[in-house]
Design a protein around this motif. Structure first.
Motif, PDB file in Angstrom:
ATOM      1  N   ARG A 135      47.264 -30.957 105.155  1.00 35.84           N
ATOM      2  CA  ARG A 135      47.713 -30.535 103.820  1.00 35.84           C
ATOM      3  C   ARG A 135      46.525 -30.348 102.884  1.00 35.84           C
ATOM      4  O   ARG A 135      46.455 -29.350 102.141  1.00 35.84           O
ATOM      5  N   ALA A 136      45.575 -31.260 102.915  1.00 40.37           N
ATOM      6  CA  ALA A 136      44.407 -31.158 102.039  1.00 40.37           C
ATOM      7  C   ALA A 136      43.584 -29.910 102.356  1.00 40.37           C
ATOM      8  O   ALA A 136      43.068 -29.238 101.445  1.00 40.37           O
ATOM      9  N   THR A 137      43.455 -29.572 103.631  1.00 39.45           N
ATOM     10  CA  THR A 137      42.689 -28.389 104.026  1.00 39.45           C
ATOM     11  C   THR A 137      43.336 -27.119 103.520  1.00 39.45           C
ATOM     12  O   THR A 137      42.656 -26.209 103.020  1.00 39.45           O
ATOM     13  N   VAL A 138      44.652 -27.018 103.636  1.00 38.96           N
ATOM     14  CA  VAL A 138      45.349 -25.830 103.156  1.00 38.96           C
ATOM     15  C   VAL A 138      45.190 -25.699 101.643  1.00 38.96           C
ATOM     16  O   VAL A 138      44.951 -24.609 101.114  1.00 38.96           O
ATOM     17  N   GLU A 139      45.319 -26.809 100.931  1.00 39.44           N
ATOM     18  CA  GLU A 139      45.152 -26.764  99.475  1.00 39.44           C
ATOM     19  C   GLU A 139      43.755 -26.301  99.081  1.00 39.44           C
ATOM     20  O   GLU A 139      43.579 -25.530  98.146  1.00 39.44           O
ATOM     21  N   GLU A 140      42.748 -26.762  99.826  1.00 37.97           N
ATOM     22  CA  GLU A 140      41.362 -26.468  99.475  1.00 37.97           C
ATOM     23  C   GLU A 140      40.926 -25.073  99.902  1.00 37.97           C
ATOM     24  O   GLU A 140      40.236 -24.371  99.145  1.00 37.97           O
ATOM     25  N   ARG A 141      41.306 -24.637 101.102  1.00 41.10           N
ATOM     26  CA  ARG A 141      40.755 -23.401 101.668  1.00 41.10           C
ATOM     27  C   ARG A 141      41.697 -22.212 101.674  1.00 41.10           C
ATOM     28  O   ARG A 141      41.239 -21.077 101.805  1.00 41.10           O
ATOM     29  N   PHE A 142      43.011 -22.436 101.554  1.00 40.91           N
ATOM     30  CA  PHE A 142      43.955 -21.345 101.744  1.00 40.91           C
ATOM     31  C   PHE A 142      44.935 -21.219 100.569  1.00 40.91           C
ATOM     32  O   PHE A 142      46.054 -20.757 100.753  1.00 40.91           O
ATOM     33  N   GLY A 143      44.497 -21.609  99.389  1.00 37.61           N
ATOM     34  CA  GLY A 143      45.354 -21.556  98.217  1.00 37.61           C
ATOM     35  C   GLY A 143      45.409 -20.170  97.583  1.00 37.61           C
ATOM     36  O   GLY A 143      44.556 -19.315  97.812  1.00 37.61           O
ATOM     37  N   VAL A 144      46.420 -19.949  96.731  1.00 38.65           N
ATOM     38  CA  VAL A 144      46.647 -18.649  96.109  1.00 38.65           C
ATOM     39  C   VAL A 144      45.541 -18.291  95.131  1.00 38.65           C
ATOM     40  O   VAL A 144      45.096 -17.137  95.071  1.00 38.65           O
ATOM     41  N   ALA A 145      45.073 -19.246  94.328  1.00 39.72           N
ATOM     42  CA  ALA A 145      44.105 -18.935  93.271  1.00 39.72           C
ATOM     43  C   ALA A 145      42.816 -18.356  93.847  1.00 39.72           C
ATOM     44  O   ALA A 145      42.303 -17.335  93.360  1.00 39.72           O
ATOM     45  N   ARG A 146      42.293 -18.980  94.881  1.00 36.35           N
ATOM     46  CA  ARG A 146      41.057 -18.491  95.486  1.00 36.35           C
ATOM     47  C   ARG A 146      41.265 -17.116  96.115  1.00 36.35           C
ATOM     48  O   ARG A 146      40.440 -16.219  95.969  1.00 36.35           O
ATOM     49  N   PHE A 147      42.369 -16.956  96.824  1.00 35.93           N
ATOM     50  CA  PHE A 147      42.707 -15.692  97.471  1.00 35.93           C
ATOM     51  C   PHE A 147      42.794 -14.560  96.452  1.00 35.93           C
ATOM     52  O   PHE A 147      42.195 -13.490  96.611  1.00 35.93           O
ATOM     53  N   ALA A 148      43.540 -14.785  95.374  1.00 41.13           N
ATOM     54  CA  ALA A 148      43.724 -13.750  94.352  1.00 41.13           C
ATOM     55  C   ALA A 148      42.408 -13.418  93.655  1.00 41.13           C
ATOM     56  O   ALA A 148      42.130 -12.253  93.351  1.00 41.13           O
ATOM     57  N   ALA A 149      41.585 -14.426  93.389  1.00 39.13           N
ATOM     58  CA  ALA A 149      40.304 -14.180  92.710  1.00 39.13           C
ATOM     59  C   ALA A 149      39.386 -13.316  93.568  1.00 39.13           C
ATOM     60  O   ALA A 149      38.705 -12.410  93.066  1.00 39.13           O
ATOM     61  N   GLN A 150      39.341 -13.577  94.876  1.00 48.61           N
ATOM     62  CA  GLN A 150      38.476 -12.798  95.761  1.00 48.61           C
ATOM     63  C   GLN A 150      38.917 -11.342  95.828  1.00 48.61           C
ATOM     64  O   GLN A 150      38.094 -10.424  95.755  1.00 48.61           O
ATOM     65  N   TYR A 151      40.213 -11.106  95.944  1.00 49.48           N
ATOM     66  CA  TYR A 151      40.691  -9.729  96.009  1.00 49.48           C
ATOM     67  C   TYR A 151      40.592  -9.037  94.652  1.00 49.48           C
ATOM     68  O   TYR A 151      40.346  -7.824  94.589  1.00 49.48           O
ATOM     69  N   SER A 152      40.777  -9.760  93.569  1.00 54.51           N
ATOM     70  CA  SER A 152      40.612  -9.158  92.235  1.00 54.51           C
ATOM     71  C   SER A 152      39.195  -8.619  92.060  1.00 54.51           C
ATOM     72  O   SER A 152      38.993  -7.521  91.525  1.00 54.51           O
ATOM     73  N   ARG A 153      38.191  -9.382  92.524  1.00 60.55           N
ATOM     74  CA  ARG A 153      36.805  -8.911  92.425  1.00 60.55           C
ATOM     75  C   ARG A 153      36.591  -7.660  93.266  1.00 60.55           C
ATOM     76  O   ARG A 153      35.898  -6.724  92.838  1.00 60.55           O
ATOM     77  N   LEU A 154      37.179  -7.622  94.461  1.00 61.69           N
ATOM     78  CA  LEU A 154      37.043  -6.436  95.311  1.00 61.69           C
ATOM     79  C   LEU A 154      37.706  -5.228  94.663  1.00 61.69           C
ATOM     80  O   LEU A 154      37.141  -4.113  94.697  1.00 61.69           O
ATOM     81  N   TYR A 155      38.873  -5.396  94.079  1.00 62.78           N
ATOM     82  CA  TYR A 155      39.539  -4.290  93.403  1.00 62.78           C
ATOM     83  C   TYR A 155      38.674  -3.765  92.257  1.00 62.78           C
ATOM     84  O   TYR A 155      38.530  -2.548  92.075  1.00 62.78           O
ATOM     85  N   GLU A 156      38.125  -4.678  91.484  1.00 68.35           N
ATOM     86  CA  GLU A 156      37.282  -4.264  90.337  1.00 68.35           C
ATOM     87  C   GLU A 156      36.074  -3.469  90.806  1.00 68.35           C
ATOM     88  O   GLU A 156      35.688  -2.463  90.200  1.00 68.35           O
ATOM     89  N   GLU A 157      35.460  -3.891  91.903  1.00 65.28           N
ATOM     90  CA  GLU A 157      34.301  -3.172  92.435  1.00 65.28           C
ATOM     91  C   GLU A 157      34.666  -1.759  92.853  1.00 65.28           C
ATOM     92  O   GLU A 157      33.913  -0.799  92.609  1.00 65.28           O
ATOM     93  N   LEU A 158      35.824  -1.596  93.475  1.00 67.13           N
ATOM     94  CA  LEU A 158      36.218  -0.287  93.986  1.00 67.13           C
ATOM     95  C   LEU A 158      36.724   0.643  92.897  1.00 67.13           C
ATOM     96  O   LEU A 158      36.698   1.866  93.060  1.00 67.13           O
ATOM     97  N   LEU A 159      37.197   0.103  91.786  1.00 68.90           N
ATOM     98  CA  LEU A 159      37.780   0.920  90.732  1.00 68.90           C
ATOM     99  C   LEU A 159      36.818   1.230  89.596  1.00 68.90           C
ATOM    100  O   LEU A 159      37.186   1.853  88.600  1.00 68.90           O
TER     101      LEU A 159
END
Length: 337
Positions: free
Chosen positions: A312-336
């Motif tokens: 449970r701790a690993t999923v919270e730390e490495r596979f959470g929504v906030a980190r996932f969304a932040a990484q893709y938001s940066r990629l979208y900004e770079e491409l747009l």
């Protein structure tokens, strides 16, 4: 789904099955584009519809995000891609690679994202340039931590596909090792099929194998399994494929089990590196070791509790929504830009 729910400033167009609507996407933000399908399986007619609709829609969008496994049809598709979408920027997320040989005849669709460092390295070697790694996501509110079931007979859950080397036969053989060593449990196999497979015959073969191994309490389920209910009622997840064969680098079922607080015995494949220290690893095909690990989990409550907490701790730390969304938001900004 995670992107549409996590990056709210973007308006998504996304494909959905028609007729009928999966309850999980009923309230998904954005605009659904219906594809005619009787069961939601991406057979050739559905893929053709997606290609035709996609060609029309991409020229009206600011960005295309292709979430696409690299399989046998990808090399010719990748050569036609620029003619289909024109100048629209493209981000390609690769859930998995069915066969590394396909990469030598493929071209990148655009900037590429992998789910694991192992696949990212394969893509870079094949000329896909700078490949980013964004780990998959699990919504923790949808997969809450649950206590271990109280039962005289623990349940071992096996998931995967009816694929050659997909792990079902190995799981049965491993469970037999644990049973011969004294472990007592119920075995449940929840397996998905592929288009064109004779699912009934495959399920009967697995039941026959379990009977030959002396595993009387074995149940084989199909596509429509309630994974929430199965994980809640299970004690251990057994996922031991020899090869992923195009399945996602980190299967969601494994992450959902860890989020629920279910220890996992997992094949030691390079794509699972991000789970090191969280699961009990076994070499692919080593049924003796896998069986011993399974018995250890079933017979040692402290070991079970420690792995459940760590998962449970690993999923919270490495596979959470906030980190996932932040990484893709940066990629979208770079491409747009």
């Amino acid at each position: 789904m995670a992107l549409a729910q996590g990056i709210t400033e973007v308006r998504y167009l996304w494909f959905r099955r028609w007729p009928g609507l999966d309850e999980t996407v009923r309230d998904l933000p954005g605009r659904p584009v219906p594809l005619l399908s009787r069961d939601g399986v991406p057979r050739l007619p559905v893929r053709v519809q997606a290609a035709v609709a996609g060609c029309a829609l991409t020229r009206r969008c600011d960005l295309v995000h292709a979430v696409m496994t690299i399989g046998s049809s990808f090399p010719p598709f990748s050569r036609l891609w620029s003619r289909l979408v024109g100048d629209t920027p493209v981000l390609h997320t690769v859930p998995g690679v069915m066969n590394p040989a396909f990469l030598t005849r493929s071209r990148p669709l655009g900037p590429t994202v992998a789910l694991s460092e192992a696949t990212a390295a394969q893509l870079r070697t094949a000329g896909f340039g700078e490949v980013r790694v964004v780990r998959p996501v699990v919504r923790l509110d949808e997969w809450p931590l649950r206590p271990r079931p109280v039962s005289d007979r623990p349940t071992v859950l096996v998931t995967g596909h009816h694929d050659r080397g997909g792990g079902a036969e190995e799981a049965i053989a491993s469970a037999a090792v644990a049973a011969r060593a004294g472990a007592r449990f119920r075995l449940v196999l929840a397996l998905r099929d592929r288009p064109g497979q004779d699912t009934r015959a495959l399920e009967e073969e697995l039941r026959a194998q379990a009977a030959r191994q002396g595993l009387a309490e074995t149940e084989v389920l199909g596509n429509d399994s309630d994974m929430h209910g199965l994980l809640a009622s299970s004690d251990v997840l057994l996922y031991v494929p020899r090869a992923l064969g195009g399945k996602a680098d980190v299967p969601l079922t494994v992450l959902q089990a860890l989020a629920t607080g279910r220890p996992v015995v997992l094949s030691e494949l390079p794509q699972f590196e991000s789970l090191r220290g969280t699961v009990l690893p076994a070499a692919p095909g080593d049924c003796e070791r896998t069986g011993r690990l399974l018995r250890q989990l079933l017979d040692r409550p402290r070991c079970w509790q420690e792995l459940a907490r760590r998962g449970r701790a690993t999923v919270e730390e490495r596979f959470g929504v906030a980190r996932f969304a932040a990484q893709y938001s940066r990629l979208y900004e770079e491409l747009l830009r």
